[in-house]
Design a protein around this motif. Sequence first.
Motif, PDB file in Angstrom:
ATOM      1  N   ALA A   9      34.382 149.085  31.345  1.00 27.01           N
ATOM      2  CA  ALA A   9      33.765 149.483  32.612  1.00 27.01           C
ATOM      3  C   ALA A   9      32.515 148.665  32.878  1.00 27.01           C
ATOM      4  N   ALA A  10      31.766 148.377  31.824  1.00 26.02           N
ATOM      5  CA  ALA A  10      30.549 147.578  31.982  1.00 26.02           C
ATOM      6  C   ALA A  10      30.886 146.170  32.444  1.00 26.02           C
ATOM      7  N   VAL A  11      31.941 145.597  31.875  1.00 25.48           N
ATOM      8  CA  VAL A  11      32.362 144.255  32.285  1.00 25.48           C
ATOM      9  C   VAL A  11      32.734 144.239  33.764  1.00 25.48           C
ATOM     10  N   LEU A  12      33.519 145.235  34.192  1.00 22.65           N
ATOM     11  CA  LEU A  12      33.913 145.309  35.590  1.00 22.65           C
ATOM     12  C   LEU A  12      32.703 145.483  36.501  1.00 22.65           C
ATOM     13  N   LEU A  13      31.748 146.295  36.050  1.00 21.61           N
ATOM     14  CA  LEU A  13      30.557 146.529  36.843  1.00 21.61           C
ATOM     15  C   LEU A  13      29.782 145.239  37.035  1.00 21.61           C
ATOM     16  N   VAL A  14      29.585 144.479  35.961  1.00 18.59           N
ATOM     17  CA  VAL A  14      28.834 143.235  36.049  1.00 18.59           C
ATOM     18  C   VAL A  14      29.539 142.258  36.977  1.00 18.59           C
ATOM     19  N   MET A  15      30.880 142.197  36.887  1.00 23.70           N
ATOM     20  CA  MET A  15      31.628 141.330  37.787  1.00 23.70           C
ATOM     21  C   MET A  15      31.390 141.741  39.232  1.00 23.70           C
ATOM     22  N   GLY A  16      31.376 143.052  39.466  1.00 24.63           N
ATOM     23  CA  GLY A  16      31.149 143.545  40.812  1.00 24.63           C
ATOM     24  C   GLY A  16      29.748 143.236  41.295  1.00 24.63           C
ATOM     25  N   LEU A  17      28.759 143.344  40.412  1.00 25.38           N
ATOM     26  CA  LEU A  17      27.381 143.079  40.799  1.00 25.38           C
ATOM     27  C   LEU A  17      27.182 141.624  41.173  1.00 25.38           C
ATOM     28  N   SER A  18      28.019 140.747  40.650  1.00 20.75           N
ATOM     29  CA  SER A  18      27.908 139.334  40.978  1.00 20.75           C
ATOM     30  C   SER A  18      28.646 139.002  42.265  1.00 20.75           C
ATOM     31  N   ALA A  19      29.668 139.832  42.618  1.00 18.85           N
ATOM     32  CA  ALA A  19      30.549 139.454  43.716  1.00 18.85           C
ATOM     33  C   ALA A  19      30.236 140.146  45.031  1.00 18.85           C
ATOM     34  N   CYS A  20      29.780 141.400  44.987  1.00 14.37           N
ATOM     35  CA  CYS A  20      29.703 142.205  46.206  1.00 14.37           C
ATOM     36  C   CYS A  20      28.365 142.044  46.898  1.00 14.37           C
ATOM     37  N   THR A  21      28.096 140.852  47.418  1.00 16.08           N
ATOM     38  CA  THR A  21      26.804 140.602  48.037  1.00 16.08           C
ATOM     39  C   THR A  21      26.964 139.912  49.387  1.00 16.08           C
ATOM     40  N   TRP A  40      19.134 140.985  33.902  1.00 17.69           N
ATOM     41  CA  TRP A  40      19.680 141.968  34.831  1.00 17.69           C
ATOM     42  C   TRP A  40      21.105 142.370  34.481  1.00 17.69           C
ATOM     43  N   GLN A  41      21.968 141.418  34.162  1.00 14.58           N
ATOM     44  CA  GLN A  41      23.355 141.775  33.863  1.00 14.58           C
ATOM     45  C   GLN A  41      23.438 142.695  32.649  1.00 14.58           C
ATOM     46  N   ASP A  42      22.606 142.449  31.657  1.00 15.98           N
ATOM     47  CA  ASP A  42      22.601 143.322  30.482  1.00 15.98           C
ATOM     48  C   ASP A  42      22.112 144.716  30.853  1.00 15.98           C
ATOM     49  N   ARG A  43      21.042 144.797  31.642  1.00 16.29           N
ATOM     50  CA  ARG A  43      20.525 146.095  32.082  1.00 16.29           C
ATOM     51  C   ARG A  43      21.555 146.848  32.905  1.00 16.29           C
ATOM     52  N   ALA A  44      22.201 146.122  33.834  1.00 14.39           N
ATOM     53  CA  ALA A  44      23.190 146.770  34.703  1.00 14.39           C
ATOM     54  C   ALA A  44      24.373 147.286  33.897  1.00 14.39           C
ATOM     55  N   ALA A  45      24.802 146.508  32.896  1.00 14.10           N
ATOM     56  CA  ALA A  45      25.930 146.945  32.066  1.00 14.10           C
ATOM     57  C   ALA A  45      25.585 148.214  31.304  1.00 14.10           C
ATOM     58  N   LYS A  46      24.371 148.299  30.765  1.00 13.67           N
ATOM     59  CA  LYS A  46      23.952 149.494  30.031  1.00 13.67           C
ATOM     60  C   LYS A  46      23.838 150.704  30.952  1.00 13.67           C
ATOM     61  N   LEU A  47      23.313 150.488  32.158  1.00 13.02           N
ATOM     62  CA  LEU A  47      23.213 151.599  33.104  1.00 13.02           C
ATOM     63  C   LEU A  47      24.586 152.045  33.587  1.00 13.02           C
ATOM     64  N   GLY A  48      25.511 151.093  33.682  1.00 11.49           N
ATOM     65  CA  GLY A  48      26.847 151.421  34.144  1.00 11.49           C
ATOM     66  C   GLY A  48      27.587 152.368  33.220  1.00 11.49           C
ATOM     67  N   VAL A  49      27.332 152.260  31.919  1.00 11.97           N
ATOM     68  CA  VAL A  49      28.007 153.143  30.965  1.00 11.97           C
ATOM     69  C   VAL A  49      27.142 154.358  30.610  1.00 11.97           C
ATOM     70  N   PHE A  50      25.947 154.432  31.189  1.00 10.26           N
ATOM     71  CA  PHE A  50      25.104 155.619  31.015  1.00 10.26           C
ATOM     72  C   PHE A  50      25.559 156.648  32.059  1.00 10.26           C
ATOM     73  N   ASP A  51      26.644 157.352  31.747  1.00 11.21           N
ATOM     74  CA  ASP A  51      27.264 158.236  32.728  1.00 11.21           C
ATOM     75  C   ASP A  51      27.357 159.684  32.252  1.00 11.21           C
ATOM     76  N   HIS A  52      26.623 160.022  31.211  1.00 13.95           N
ATOM     77  CA  HIS A  52      26.499 161.416  30.774  1.00 13.95           C
ATOM     78  C   HIS A  52      25.000 161.719  30.667  1.00 13.95           C
ATOM     79  N   TRP A  53      24.468 162.407  31.665  1.00  9.54           N
ATOM     80  CA  TRP A  53      23.027 162.623  31.697  1.00  9.54           C
ATOM     81  C   TRP A  53      22.698 163.885  32.500  1.00  9.54           C
ATOM     82  N   GLN A  54      21.438 164.289  32.375  1.00  7.88           N
ATOM     83  CA  GLN A  54      20.930 165.421  33.148  1.00  7.88           C
ATOM     84  C   GLN A  54      19.535 165.071  33.635  1.00  7.88           C
TER      85      GLN A  54
END
Length: 211
Positions: A9-21, A40-54
């Motif tokens: 999912a992180a890989v897909l997210l980073v690809m999207g962050l590079s393309a959808c502009t 930025w790509q490393d930060r975005a990948a980590k945030l992308g998989v940070f999906d269990h939070w309160q």
Amino acid sequence: MLSFIRRWAAVLLVMGLSACTSIQLEPLPEGMTDQPPADWQDRAAKLGVFDHWQLTGKLAVRQPSDSGTAIINHWIQEGEAYDLALSSSFLGMGSTKLKGVPGFIELKLSNGEVYQSGDPDALMEAATGWQLPLESLIWWIRGLPAPAGDFRLLFDDRGELAIIRQDGWEIRYDRWHELQGNTPALPARITALKEKKRVRVVVSNWQDLTP
């Protein structure tokens, strides 16, 4: 298996962050750049998989018809599923609970009435009068653009994300929470603006619920 899915999912997210502009470019605000910092790509990948939070905090909505505030008693995110509990005296909302996944929402008002819809934003507006882009906000609150729709990212002179422009909204970031561990800094205050509408979220506390 779960870790593999998150990495993919992180890989897909980073690809999207590079393309959808491909949104229409406007002049950059002074001191801003649309060139992401090296990490930025490393930060975005980590945030992308940070999906269990309160989180807990406060929500403020201003729009042409009315305005008001609500306490976020909790916003629990478990993958794509969210559980949001709000308290507000505005328009008699009282305690309002929202549970859903992309494309479906259940809203329970303080009087016990329960509504369900496949259009979360429309149901939220019909029940409370508030125009909230809920499914995009799930991403913006972490400092990421939503996967659907073009966007533009702007960074300040320190390399911090300052603005996301997406779907006619401008999301501004001006305070951050530094967390322990491997998770990058998370927003402490965001302001989303669209025409005469403003949605502000102030986060008092983040909690990592990663299993």
